[in-house]
Write a protein that holds these residues in place. Structure first.
Motif, PDB file in Angstrom:
ATOM      1  N   LEU A  92       0.828  -1.203   0.000  1.00 15.76           N
ATOM      2  CA  LEU A  92       0.000   0.000   0.000  1.00 15.76           C
ATOM      3  C   LEU A  92       0.864   1.254   0.000  1.00 15.76           C
ATOM      4  CD1 LEU A  92      -2.697   1.472   0.227  1.00 15.76           C
ATOM      5  CD2 LEU A  92      -2.595   1.109   2.714  1.00 15.76           C
ATOM      6  N   SER A  93       1.945   1.234   0.777  1.00 15.56           N
ATOM      7  CA  SER A  93       2.817   2.410   0.833  1.00 15.56           C
ATOM      8  C   SER A  93       3.431   2.695  -0.535  1.00 15.56           C
ATOM      9  CB  SER A  93       3.925   2.205   1.876  1.00 15.56           C
ATOM     10  OG  SER A  93       4.879   1.246   1.442  1.00 15.56           O
ATOM     11  N   VAL A 140       8.182   4.161   2.804  1.00 12.73           N
ATOM     12  CA  VAL A 140       6.926   4.232   3.549  1.00 12.73           C
ATOM     13  C   VAL A 140       6.596   5.683   3.898  1.00 12.73           C
ATOM     14  CG1 VAL A 140       5.743   3.542   5.671  1.00 12.73           C
ATOM     15  CG2 VAL A 140       7.163   1.885   4.452  1.00 12.73           C
ATOM     16  N   ALA A 141       7.607   6.461   4.265  1.00 10.63           N
ATOM     17  CA  ALA A 141       7.376   7.873   4.584  1.00 10.63           C
ATOM     18  C   ALA A 141       6.870   8.637   3.366  1.00 10.63           C
ATOM     19  CB  ALA A 141       8.658   8.507   5.112  1.00 10.63           C
ATOM     20  N   ALA A 142       7.311   8.233   2.173  1.00 15.61           N
ATOM     21  CA  ALA A 142       6.902   8.916   0.940  1.00 15.61           C
ATOM     22  C   ALA A 142       5.427   8.703   0.621  1.00 15.61           C
ATOM     23  CB  ALA A 142       7.758   8.436  -0.231  1.00 15.61           C
ATOM     24  N   ALA A 143       4.779   7.769   1.309  1.00 16.12           N
ATOM     25  CA  ALA A 143       3.349   7.537   1.089  1.00 16.12           C
ATOM     26  C   ALA A 143       2.504   8.685   1.629  1.00 16.12           C
ATOM     27  CB  ALA A 143       2.920   6.223   1.734  1.00 16.12           C
ATOM     28  N   VAL A 147      -1.028   7.427   9.519  1.00 12.90           N
ATOM     29  CA  VAL A 147      -1.520   6.204  10.166  1.00 12.90           C
ATOM     30  C   VAL A 147      -0.737   4.997   9.665  1.00 12.90           C
ATOM     31  CG1 VAL A 147      -3.502   4.676  10.477  1.00 12.90           C
ATOM     32  CG2 VAL A 147      -3.817   7.164  10.532  1.00 12.90           C
ATOM     33  N   LEU A 148      -0.536   4.937   8.359  1.00 17.35           N
ATOM     34  CA  LEU A 148       0.237   3.837   7.782  1.00 17.35           C
ATOM     35  C   LEU A 148       1.658   3.842   8.339  1.00 17.35           C
ATOM     36  CD1 LEU A 148       0.272   2.837   4.020  1.00 17.35           C
ATOM     37  CD2 LEU A 148       2.348   2.814   5.383  1.00 17.35           C
ATOM     38  N   ASN A 153       5.842   1.392  11.465  1.00 20.27           N
ATOM     39  CA  ASN A 153       6.994   1.544  12.356  1.00 20.27           C
ATOM     40  C   ASN A 153       6.841   0.700  13.616  1.00 20.27           C
ATOM     41  OD1 ASN A 153       8.371   3.266  10.664  1.00 20.27           O
ATOM     42  ND2 ASN A 153       7.622   5.134  11.639  1.00 20.27           N
ATOM     43  N   ASN A 154       5.631   0.660  14.168  1.00 17.63           N
ATOM     44  CA  ASN A 154       5.408  -0.144  15.374  1.00 17.63           C
ATOM     45  C   ASN A 154       5.665  -1.624  15.104  1.00 17.63           C
ATOM     46  OD1 ASN A 154       4.748   2.034  16.982  1.00 17.63           O
ATOM     47  ND2 ASN A 154       2.542   1.823  16.682  1.00 17.63           N
TER      48      ASN A 154
END
Length: 222
Positions: A92-93, A140-143, A147-148, A153-154
């Motif tokens: 998804l990211s 992932v940050a670029a998404a 929330v994602l 990260n968790n």
């Protein structure tokens, strides 16, 4: 160990304990030494126990009624379930990143990819895994989805020691490098469908390592 300064005492304590679990100073299945940590951190039991509640919510420790806390053991089943979810999140990211990523972020990932190859060729696996992780975190940050990012990260914190520390065969190494090159190319082309498909399959080699036995009692070696 340096004592914690005033401020968010339980937050800083949680971060330090989290690090101790990830680097192996606190072993899976062992009790958290509350008195010892209070002395090391220079805090009272109250912020330490608040920190343990945070870590319990993240899956790092389990709270024992009237007996403190214990570091969670990561079983093969737990790892497989976590990587299944992370695989979907990374897919998804990637799809979202194709809509929002900047040229600078793509350049950063390509540079990190080149660094990763250099570290592997030099036999510096610790640096290799660190850069590999940064590539995935950057993607992932670029998404641009908070929330994602928080959820990813968790989950990543729970399994990072396993995910980014395994030995790789030459064949697996070639596969990983090839997939990273495909990821960056798909991102440059803003091909969300292709990138999502690559990322969903990227963790498959990790899942294959734990698919042999799905029993909850099958504890992973630390």
């Amino acid at each position: 160990m340096e004592k914690i300064r005033q401020g968010s005492l339980y937050g800083e304590a949680a971060q330090r304990i989290r690090t101790m679990i990830k680097d192996g100073r606190l072993k899976p299945g062992t009790r958290v030494p509350e008195k010892q940590l209070c002395e090391q951190f220079g805090v009272s039991r109250t912020p330490l126990r608040e920190a343990l509640k945070v870590l319990a919510s993240e899956g790092f420790v389990e709270l024992l009624p009237n007996r403190g806390a214990r570091v969670v053991k990561l079983t093969r089943r737990m790892l497989k379930d976590t990587l299944d979810v992370m695989s979907a999140l990374e897919g998804l990211s990637g799809e979202l990143a194709c809509q929002h990523v900047s040229s600078e972020e793509i350049d950063t990932m390509r540079h990190l990819h080149e660094q990763m190859i250099t570290h592997y060729e030099n036999g510096d696996l610790a640096a290799y895994f660190e850069v590999n992780q940064r590539i995935h975190e950057t993607l992932v940050a670029a998404a641009r989805n908070e929330v994602l990012l928080e959820t990813y990260n968790n989950l990543n914190e729970r399994v990072r020691r396993f995910r980014f520390s395994q030995e790789m065969s030459p064949a697996l190494w070639e596969q990983v490098v090839g997939e990273h090159e495909q990821m960056i190319a798909a991102l440059e082309n803003r091909d969300s469908e292709q990138l999502g498909r690559i990322l969903r399959g990227h963790l498959k080699h990790k899942l294959d390592r734990v698919a042999v036995d799905d029993t909850d009692s099958d504890e992973l070696a630390s």
